[in-house]
Write a protein that holds these residues in place. Sequence first.
Motif, PDB file in Angstrom:
ATOM      1  N   HIS A 159     129.640  27.194 -13.264  1.00 56.28           N
ATOM      2  CA  HIS A 159     128.960  27.728 -14.438  1.00 56.28           C
ATOM      3  C   HIS A 159     129.910  27.770 -15.631  1.00 56.28           C
ATOM      4  CE1 HIS A 159     127.277  30.864 -17.085  1.00 56.28           C
ATOM      5  NE2 HIS A 159     126.120  30.327 -16.733  1.00 56.28           N
ATOM      6  N   ASP A 160     131.162  28.195 -15.362  1.00 59.09           N
ATOM      7  CA  ASP A 160     132.152  28.226 -16.445  1.00 59.09           C
ATOM      8  C   ASP A 160     132.406  26.824 -16.989  1.00 59.09           C
ATOM      9  OD1 ASP A 160     132.435  30.899 -16.212  1.00 59.09           O
ATOM     10  OD2 ASP A 160     134.304  30.844 -15.056  1.00 59.09           O
ATOM     11  N   LEU A 161     132.334  25.862 -16.099  1.00 60.24           N
ATOM     12  CA  LEU A 161     132.588  24.495 -16.531  1.00 60.24           C
ATOM     13  C   LEU A 161     131.439  23.983 -17.397  1.00 60.24           C
ATOM     14  CD1 LEU A 161     134.491  22.001 -16.126  1.00 60.24           C
ATOM     15  CD2 LEU A 161     132.887  21.280 -14.348  1.00 60.24           C
ATOM     16  N   MET A 162     130.240  24.317 -16.974  1.00 60.95           N
ATOM     17  CA  MET A 162     129.066  23.785 -17.660  1.00 60.95           C
ATOM     18  C   MET A 162     128.830  24.465 -19.006  1.00 60.95           C
ATOM     19  SD  MET A 162     128.388  21.591 -15.477  1.00 60.95           S
ATOM     20  CE  MET A 162     126.965  20.867 -16.266  1.00 60.95           C
ATOM     21  N   PHE A 163     129.226  25.726 -19.085  1.00 59.96           N
ATOM     22  CA  PHE A 163     128.914  26.457 -20.316  1.00 59.96           C
ATOM     23  C   PHE A 163     130.158  27.103 -20.898  1.00 59.96           C
ATOM     24  CE2 PHE A 163     125.102  26.471 -17.711  1.00 59.96           C
ATOM     25  CZ  PHE A 163     124.161  25.991 -18.600  1.00 59.96           C
ATOM     26  N   VAL A 164     130.205  27.110 -22.235  1.00 57.26           N
ATOM     27  CA  VAL A 164     131.261  27.857 -22.916  1.00 57.26           C
ATOM     28  C   VAL A 164     130.683  29.220 -23.254  1.00 57.26           C
ATOM     29  CG1 VAL A 164     132.874  27.851 -24.838  1.00 57.26           C
ATOM     30  CG2 VAL A 164     131.985  25.699 -23.935  1.00 57.26           C
ATOM     31  N   THR A 165     131.468  30.251 -22.966  1.00 58.46           N
ATOM     32  CA  THR A 165     130.994  31.587 -23.289  1.00 58.46           C
ATOM     33  C   THR A 165     131.323  31.887 -24.744  1.00 58.46           C
ATOM     34  OG1 THR A 165     131.563  32.190 -21.045  1.00 58.46           O
ATOM     35  CG2 THR A 165     131.080  33.998 -22.558  1.00 58.46           C
ATOM     36  N   LYS A 166     130.324  32.308 -25.499  1.00 53.33           N
ATOM     37  CA  LYS A 166     130.551  32.642 -26.911  1.00 53.33           C
ATOM     38  C   LYS A 166     130.065  34.052 -27.172  1.00 53.33           C
ATOM     39  CE  LYS A 166     131.804  28.652 -28.899  1.00 53.33           C
ATOM     40  NZ  LYS A 166     131.364  27.404 -29.442  1.00 53.33           N
ATOM     41  N   TRP A 167     130.552  34.635 -28.243  1.00 52.60           N
ATOM     42  CA  TRP A 167     130.145  35.996 -28.588  1.00 52.60           C
ATOM     43  C   TRP A 167     129.478  36.005 -29.943  1.00 52.60           C
ATOM     44  CZ3 TRP A 167     130.435  39.860 -25.096  1.00 52.60           C
ATOM     45  CH2 TRP A 167     131.228  39.611 -23.955  1.00 52.60           C
ATOM     46  N   ASP A 168     128.318  36.608 -30.007  1.00 49.52           N
ATOM     47  CA  ASP A 168     127.594  36.738 -31.266  1.00 49.52           C
ATOM     48  C   ASP A 168     127.960  38.074 -31.896  1.00 49.52           C
ATOM     49  OD1 ASP A 168     125.885  36.989 -33.316  1.00 49.52           O
ATOM     50  OD2 ASP A 168     124.066  37.230 -32.069  1.00 49.52           O
ATOM     51  N   THR A 169     128.755  38.016 -32.958  1.00 45.29           N
ATOM     52  CA  THR A 169     129.171  39.263 -33.603  1.00 45.29           C
ATOM     53  C   THR A 169     128.577  39.363 -34.990  1.00 45.29           C
ATOM     54  OG1 THR A 169     131.151  38.106 -34.260  1.00 45.29           O
ATOM     55  CG2 THR A 169     131.330  39.542 -32.348  1.00 45.29           C
ATOM     56  N   SER A 170     127.449  38.673 -35.225  1.00 47.95           N
ATOM     57  CA  SER A 170     126.873  38.628 -36.568  1.00 47.95           C
ATOM     58  C   SER A 170     126.429  40.006 -37.033  1.00 47.95           C
ATOM     59  CB  SER A 170     125.690  37.666 -36.576  1.00 47.95           C
ATOM     60  OG  SER A 170     124.762  38.082 -35.576  1.00 47.95           O
ATOM     61  N   ASN A 171     125.953  40.823 -36.145  1.00 50.75           N
ATOM     62  CA  ASN A 171     125.498  42.156 -36.523  1.00 50.75           C
ATOM     63  C   ASN A 171     126.621  43.167 -36.303  1.00 50.75           C
ATOM     64  OD1 ASN A 171     124.298  44.563 -36.928  1.00 50.75           O
ATOM     65  ND2 ASN A 171     122.535  44.187 -35.565  1.00 50.75           N
TER      66      ASN A 171
ATOM     67  N   GLN B 154     126.904  38.325 -25.679  1.00 47.34           N
ATOM     68  CA  GLN B 154     127.408  37.142 -25.023  1.00 47.34           C
ATOM     69  C   GLN B 154     126.323  36.077 -25.006  1.00 47.34           C
ATOM     70  OE1 GLN B 154     128.074  37.669 -20.840  1.00 47.34           O
ATOM     71  NE2 GLN B 154     130.106  36.749 -20.959  1.00 47.34           N
ATOM     72  N   TYR B 155     126.696  34.820 -25.282  1.00 46.75           N
ATOM     73  CA  TYR B 155     125.734  33.753 -25.049  1.00 46.75           C
ATOM     74  C   TYR B 155     126.482  32.500 -24.643  1.00 46.75           C
ATOM     75  CZ  TYR B 155     126.920  32.038 -29.727  1.00 46.75           C
ATOM     76  OH  TYR B 155     127.582  31.563 -30.812  1.00 46.75           O
ATOM     77  N   PHE B 156     125.732  31.588 -24.034  1.00 46.74           N
ATOM     78  CA  PHE B 156     126.378  30.402 -23.468  1.00 46.74           C
ATOM     79  C   PHE B 156     125.969  29.147 -24.222  1.00 46.74           C
ATOM     80  CE2 PHE B 156     125.772  33.394 -19.938  1.00 46.74           C
ATOM     81  CZ  PHE B 156     127.110  33.621 -19.634  1.00 46.74           C
ATOM     82  N   VAL B 157     126.961  28.264 -24.420  1.00 45.10           N
ATOM     83  CA  VAL B 157     126.681  26.973 -25.042  1.00 45.10           C
ATOM     84  C   VAL B 157     127.069  25.896 -24.034  1.00 45.10           C
ATOM     85  CG1 VAL B 157     127.222  25.480 -26.979  1.00 45.10           C
ATOM     86  CG2 VAL B 157     127.362  27.972 -27.237  1.00 45.10           C
ATOM     87  N   PRO B 158     126.221  24.907 -23.810  1.00 53.22           N
ATOM     88  CA  PRO B 158     126.605  23.849 -22.872  1.00 53.22           C
ATOM     89  C   PRO B 158     127.886  23.170 -23.338  1.00 53.22           C
ATOM     90  CG  PRO B 158     124.281  23.680 -23.400  1.00 53.22           C
ATOM     91  CD  PRO B 158     124.849  24.726 -24.317  1.00 53.22           C
ATOM     92  N   ARG B 159     128.837  23.062 -22.396  1.00 55.68           N
ATOM     93  CA  ARG B 159     130.126  22.504 -22.766  1.00 55.68           C
ATOM     94  C   ARG B 159     129.994  21.009 -23.093  1.00 55.68           C
ATOM     95  NH1 ARG B 159     135.270  24.806 -21.740  1.00 55.68           N
ATOM     96  NH2 ARG B 159     134.462  26.285 -20.234  1.00 55.68           N
ATOM     97  N   VAL B 160     128.970  20.415 -22.450  1.00 53.97           N
ATOM     98  CA  VAL B 160     128.833  18.977 -22.639  1.00 53.97           C
ATOM     99  C   VAL B 160     128.642  18.631 -24.118  1.00 53.97           C
ATOM    100  CG1 VAL B 160     126.357  18.965 -22.223  1.00 53.97           C
ATOM    101  CG2 VAL B 160     127.673  16.898 -21.739  1.00 53.97           C
TER     102      VAL B 160
END
Lengths: 286, 448
Positions: free
Chosen positions: B147-159, B166-172
């Motif tokens: 899962h870590d390989l497939m997705f990059v973990t990102k943080w939404d700090t807009s608010n 936390q949200y995930f972006v496909p690493r591909v």
Amino acid sequence: MQMTAEAKSSNQSASKSGASREIFLPPERDRVKDGGKPHLSAKNFSIFYGDFEAVKKIEADILSKYVTAIIGPSGCGKSTFLRAINRMNDLIPSCYTSGSLMFDGEDVYGKYTDEVQLRRKIGMVFQKPNPFPKSIFDNIAYGPRLQGVKEKKVLDEIVEKSLRKAALWDEVKDRLDKNALGLSGGQQQRLCVARTLAVEPEILLLDEPTSALDPKSTAKIEDLIEELRGSYTIAIVTHNMQQASRVSDYTMFFYEGDLVEYAPTKQLFTNPRDQVTEDYITGRFS
Amino acid sequence: MNIGTRKILDRSFTAVGLTSILLMALALLVVVVPIVSGGIGAIFFKGTIEHRKLQLREFDNGNREVLDRQIAESEPYRQEVFRMLDAFAAELETFEPTRKREYSSKVSSVKDIVSHLLGPVPGEPEPILLRFQYGTTRWEKAEESLHDLMFVTKWDTSNPEEMGKQYFVPRVDEFAGTSLAALFPYIEENLEKMLLPEQTFYWGFLTERSLDAHIFGGVWAEIQGTLFLAIGAMLFAFPMGVIAAIYFTEYARENVFTSILRSANSTLAGVPSIVFGLFGLAFFINTIKVSDSKSVLAGSLTLAIMILPTIIRAAEEAILSVPKTYKEASIGLGSTKWRTIVTVILPAALPGIITGGIISLGRAAGETAPIIFTAAVSVGATIGLGDVLTSPTPALSWNIYNLASEHEAANEIRHVQYGMVLALISIVLLLNLSAILLRARISKKLKG
Ligand SMILES: Nc1ncnc2c1ncn2[C@@H]1O[C@H](COP(=O)(O)OP(=O)(O)OP(=O)(O)O)[C@@H](O)[C@H]1O
Ligand SMILES: [Mg+2]
């Protein structure tokens, strides 16, 4: 404390001390061989629980090889007196004695008396059968083992002899290795007698040995006492007047700590000298 | 009170009692079920080929031929991964500098995850720590890594009002348009073929030492340490406690001294265990110096002091509950007091004494605070019986705490923590069970 106790009982001594030493041998046909010597001699013997004088200034001889019954109402000090003879009262911290009690010329409460050795010569059977939670064999062998008997053959012999004497051998010979607590109450009590006999005591103290038993077992124990009479000096506490008259040669009547009357059993039951004795044996109180 | 009210009261009490028992059972269930299932996971799990490699190389367990065959079977898929990485490395060289820098950092996280999954990537320097020499040994961990390989973990700090989400972006997506984009679907597709997971029954968890601070291996050192400490404590406390109980019940006169001793004993039973730990450090190690620093001996002594009051009390009660008639019978037969105690009273009191002893043993096995300063080390080798006088030891109770709170990879080795908890609970339960059985057996023998 002892002073007051002495003062108290000297008032009564006139009525009692006269009776205590006049003991006659039974008629010829009831006599036992070599019997009749004073085996135990109490002189001015008192027993206290703390301040309370439970047994007061006893003057009496218990004669060898005869059966002496001790009767009296509840709480009069029968057990206390009996337990004092082989120093079982040592287990009660508040209990002490005054006066003297001689056993074969030796002071039971002497400074140099070894109470452990004494208890081997004066065995006791208690009101409630109290076998150890061990096998029948180990129960009987307990005493001999204490004295250092280790050989299985010797122990076997002692066990069989003691059980035969206690009229229990035929009932238990096939299950000597079974736990003694599995026996019936009457069998347990005879086992306790056998256990005591295995130590080869000279005196046998029985404290109401049949009060927890059914009539059949009681009869067996009484037969047993009859059997042992003439070989051992026996003192038996009992509440059962018929029993006292059946099994004993002499009877002591205690009342509130006093030895009120001590006479050959027949005489005491047919012709009591003291009014209180008469009232008691005729069942006017109990 | 009339019959009606009495019945209502009876019923409502029954209801209240039942409810509280049910609540307790529920709470117990809530605690025990995760512990048991988690702990079982330490022994019974889907193990990958890496687990089998590790077992064979480090502990010499397993079948070499089967393993070789499996390695040969999985190797082509792994080679494909490494080939893709190599190809991308070559492609990277053609990139312009800024783009190259950007991609090389991205690809290095990919390489990290790949080596975490499959073991060291060829061409990289041989890692020193054992934990980097093997890939993932447990399949569920491999799935997490995937899962870590497939997705990059990102943080939404807009608010700014809220915590980051936390949200995930496909690493591909990061590698779109490069040759590496093919790697991700390939691994997702073929991970199972590279790791060959199998249902594994890993007894070694209980009987093998740990490797690289519990990243791999078992917990034998801890189990053994716990047993050493508990049994050692027993060796001191049991005889002393029984002797003290005999003294209290058979020899002590009722006087001020005795009653002070008695109340001291009860007070001691209520002292918090951390106090015993500090006492053990101050007294056994610093003052009388039973050892230079922490040792099994010092820990056992400390635990012994802690359980002594319980043993004394249990033994006292057991001795007092022996019918007085036994003692009378024995004394009446011409036995000495001591002989009566040894041949009649103690055997009859034995069930109670043993129960108290084993319950204390269980307590000694489970206590943490007394051994923190006196005996326990967080990571240590299995010690031999000859070292108990001088060496400290790992122990279950302390290492459970330590792994959960201070281990650098605490999150990676939850299964080890659960396994230790389960081992500890099992030890204590087994001890209690054996106490019950032993007691029943002896009582039965006494009753005939
Ligand atoms: N351990 C003790 N401490 C204090 N007093 C006691 C103790 N044992 C017995 N006594 C008292 O001593 C007196 C005699 O008691 P004992 O047991 O000798 O009576 P007993 O004649 O055997 O009675 P019973 O027929 O009921 O067995 C009683 O008043 C009793 O309350
Ligand atoms: Mg009595």
